[in-house]
Scaffold this motif. Structure first.
Motif, PDB file in Angstrom:
ATOM      1  N   MET A  18      78.429  61.460  45.828  1.00 39.05           N
ATOM      2  CA  MET A  18      78.903  62.694  46.416  1.00 39.05           C
ATOM      3  C   MET A  18      78.153  63.902  45.855  1.00 39.05           C
ATOM      4  O   MET A  18      77.798  64.805  46.610  1.00 39.05           O
ATOM      5  CB  MET A  18      80.392  62.891  46.128  1.00 39.05           C
TER       6      MET A  18
ATOM      7  N   VAL B 110      75.834  66.960  47.798  1.00 36.97           N
ATOM      8  CA  VAL B 110      76.016  68.403  47.642  1.00 36.97           C
ATOM      9  C   VAL B 110      74.729  69.042  47.121  1.00 36.97           C
ATOM     10  O   VAL B 110      74.326  70.111  47.587  1.00 36.97           O
ATOM     11  CB  VAL B 110      77.202  68.717  46.703  1.00 36.97           C
TER      12      VAL B 110
ATOM     13  N   VAL C 202      81.251  66.719  52.955  1.00 39.12           N
ATOM     14  CA  VAL C 202      81.593  65.959  51.754  1.00 39.12           C
ATOM     15  C   VAL C 202      82.922  65.234  51.949  1.00 39.12           C
ATOM     16  O   VAL C 202      83.087  64.086  51.532  1.00 39.12           O
ATOM     17  CB  VAL C 202      81.637  66.886  50.518  1.00 39.12           C
TER      18      VAL C 202
END
Length: 76
Positions: free
Chosen positions: A1, A5, A59
């Motif tokens: 994750m 980002v 996300v």
């Protein structure tokens, strides 16, 4: 994750080397802290927070596939 980002934020800002992403595991969720240079803050947040909301949505979709809860915070 956090890598997702990092890639999104680095493509938006003028100083991609100043992008820092930290992942903090909580008891029920994962908090991703995104830190960029102060002059790039507006590019990451966008008008009325639209870009920040879009980053959070992408996300969240990726986290749902892994049955996790993720919170993205943009800090200075």
């Amino acid at each position: 994750m956090s890598e997702l980002v990092r890639v999104i934020a680095a493509s938006l800002v003028d100083n991609p080397e100043s992008v820092e992403v930290r992942e903090v595991e909580g008891s029920q969720s994962i908090i991703i802290e995104l830190k960029v240079a102060s002059e790039d803050m507006g590019k990451v947040i966008g008008k009325q927070g639209r870009i920040a909301k879009a980053i959070r949505t992408v996300v969240k979709a990726a986290a749902t596939k892994e049955n996790k809860r993720v919170v993205v915070e943009i800090i200075q």
